[in-house]
Motif scaffolding. Sequence first.
Motif, PDB file in Angstrom:
ATOM      1  N   LYS A 106       0.979  -1.130  -0.174  1.00 17.51           N
ATOM      2  CA  LYS A 106       0.038  -0.106  -0.057  1.00 17.51           C
ATOM      3  C   LYS A 106       0.974   1.401   0.023  1.00 17.51           C
ATOM      4  N   PRO A 107       0.434   2.268  -0.592  1.00 20.13           N
ATOM      5  CA  PRO A 107       1.137   3.680  -0.418  1.00 20.13           C
ATOM      6  C   PRO A 107       1.781   3.959   0.937  1.00 20.13           C
ATOM      7  N   ILE A 108       2.573   4.857   0.853  1.00 21.31           N
ATOM      8  CA  ILE A 108       3.200   5.247   1.899  1.00 21.31           C
ATOM      9  C   ILE A 108       2.640   6.581   2.625  1.00 21.31           C
ATOM     10  N   PHE A 109       1.988   6.714   3.679  1.00 23.64           N
ATOM     11  CA  PHE A 109       1.292   7.969   4.343  1.00 23.64           C
ATOM     12  C   PHE A 109       1.969   8.721   5.425  1.00 23.64           C
ATOM     13  N   ASP A 110       2.251   9.792   5.343  1.00 21.83           N
ATOM     14  CA  ASP A 110       2.896  10.754   6.200  1.00 21.83           C
ATOM     15  C   ASP A 110       1.814  11.772   6.757  1.00 21.83           C
ATOM     16  N   GLN A 111       1.228  11.381   8.056  1.00 20.74           N
ATOM     17  CA  GLN A 111       0.239  12.030   8.390  1.00 20.74           C
ATOM     18  C   GLN A 111       0.408  13.647   8.840  1.00 20.74           C
ATOM     19  N   GLU A 112       1.794  13.806   9.217  1.00 23.12           N
ATOM     20  CA  GLU A 112       2.194  15.116   9.485  1.00 23.12           C
ATOM     21  C   GLU A 112       2.081  16.214   8.294  1.00 23.12           C
ATOM     22  N   LYS A 113       2.183  15.701   7.148  1.00 22.58           N
ATOM     23  CA  LYS A 113       2.217  16.276   5.715  1.00 22.58           C
ATOM     24  C   LYS A 113       0.750  16.659   5.386  1.00 22.58           C
ATOM     25  N   CYS A 114      -0.118  15.866   5.677  1.00 22.54           N
ATOM     26  CA  CYS A 114      -1.408  15.766   4.936  1.00 22.54           C
ATOM     27  C   CYS A 114      -2.155  16.964   5.647  1.00 22.54           C
ATOM     28  N   ASP A 115      -3.073  17.611   4.532  1.00 22.71           N
ATOM     29  CA  ASP A 115      -3.755  18.904   5.007  1.00 22.71           C
ATOM     30  C   ASP A 115      -5.014  18.579   5.127  1.00 22.71           C
ATOM     31  N   GLY A 116      -5.536  17.024   4.657  1.00 24.87           N
ATOM     32  CA  GLY A 116      -6.973  16.710   4.921  1.00 24.87           C
ATOM     33  C   GLY A 116      -7.820  16.960   3.603  1.00 24.87           C
ATOM     34  N   CYS A 117      -7.336  17.406   2.576  1.00 25.14           N
ATOM     35  CA  CYS A 117      -8.080  18.038   1.240  1.00 25.14           C
ATOM     36  C   CYS A 117      -8.813  16.637   0.709  1.00 25.14           C
ATOM     37  N   GLY A 118      -8.621  15.573   0.902  1.00 25.84           N
ATOM     38  CA  GLY A 118      -9.366  14.526   0.444  1.00 25.84           C
ATOM     39  C   GLY A 118      -9.188  14.064  -0.955  1.00 25.84           C
ATOM     40  N   LEU A 119      -8.478  14.539  -1.748  1.00 21.08           N
ATOM     41  CA  LEU A 119      -8.358  14.313  -3.259  1.00 21.08           C
ATOM     42  C   LEU A 119      -7.881  13.110  -3.452  1.00 21.08           C
ATOM     43  N   CYS A 120      -6.871  12.605  -2.699  1.00 21.92           N
ATOM     44  CA  CYS A 120      -6.553  11.002  -3.065  1.00 21.92           C
ATOM     45  C   CYS A 120      -7.685  10.014  -2.813  1.00 21.92           C
TER      46      CYS A 120
END
Lengths: 68, 222
Positions: free
Chosen positions: A4-18
Amino acid sequence: MTIKPIFDQEKCDGCGLCVTVCRCGALEMQNNIVNIIEVAHCGWCMDCELVCSTGALQCPFEIVTLDT
Amino acid sequence: MTITAESLGKLKYFAGLEPQQLSNLPQLFKEKAFVKGQTIVAEADINENVHFVSSGVVKVFKTSSEGKEQIIKLIRPGESFNDIPVFNPGPSPYSAQALGNTLIYWIDKKDLLGLMRNNWAVTVNALSAVADQSRLLLQLVEDLSFKNVTGRVAKILLQHSTPGPEGTPRLTQYEMAAMAGTAREVVGRSLKALEDSGAIKLEGHRMIISNKEYLKQLAGLN
Ligand code: SF4
Ligand code: SF4
């Protein structure tokens, strides 16, 4: 092994596009945080990485050399 | 889904407008929801409407006669596309496709030009959007014609093809783009070209180097 893709929560702005672009249901939004579910059929289309403008989602390639 | 002054205020074209100015706008716009993969504008269509992404994301791209695709830009919420035929009459210069479920607003040329005539902020915002696109296109021209991106990508792959202490090397397309001094979209095209030539094979998350000699040749290493 499921990948699965690697996710870095610190960088996420919650835009939801993914979540919008994922075709396999591997990504979902829970309380404004992306949750990655291991699914068998993530085809590594990399659309989630493509649309993520913060670099929070990454789909790295494993580079393997074929023995010749 | 209704177009409101508030939702229009989030579009870059209408940044800086007072609430009272925005309140007159909704009637000039139309909206439509698109599902993943649906074409919103097709290259060569006659379409003189500026489109805006309200939610979701749109891929703007050109296709060659052999069906090869070059992504030009991703249009995210608040951004516009298909502005060119509005200011320079002619067919749409690219196609636009919804990458996920996407809500699009659009305004026709006559109404937009009317708004620009009466509102300096909209005029400046529109110019800024078009200038942004010109800058990006010039960068693409430079990357595609002056830089040997495929050669650079070949070199990067060779440099990362031997397992290190941390195991099998892993690289994202963004990382390759940063190393090659170009955009991810250009790397995507180079990887496709390398795959078509048989130098590499893409199998899910694995990139298999199947013709190392050819990669070396492309990288100028022999
Ligand atoms: S790579 Fe594609 S299928 Fe896999 S999680 Fe990302 S968007 Fe979904
Ligand atoms: S696209 Fe990136 S920033 Fe937006 S929700 Fe997904 S991971 Fe977070």
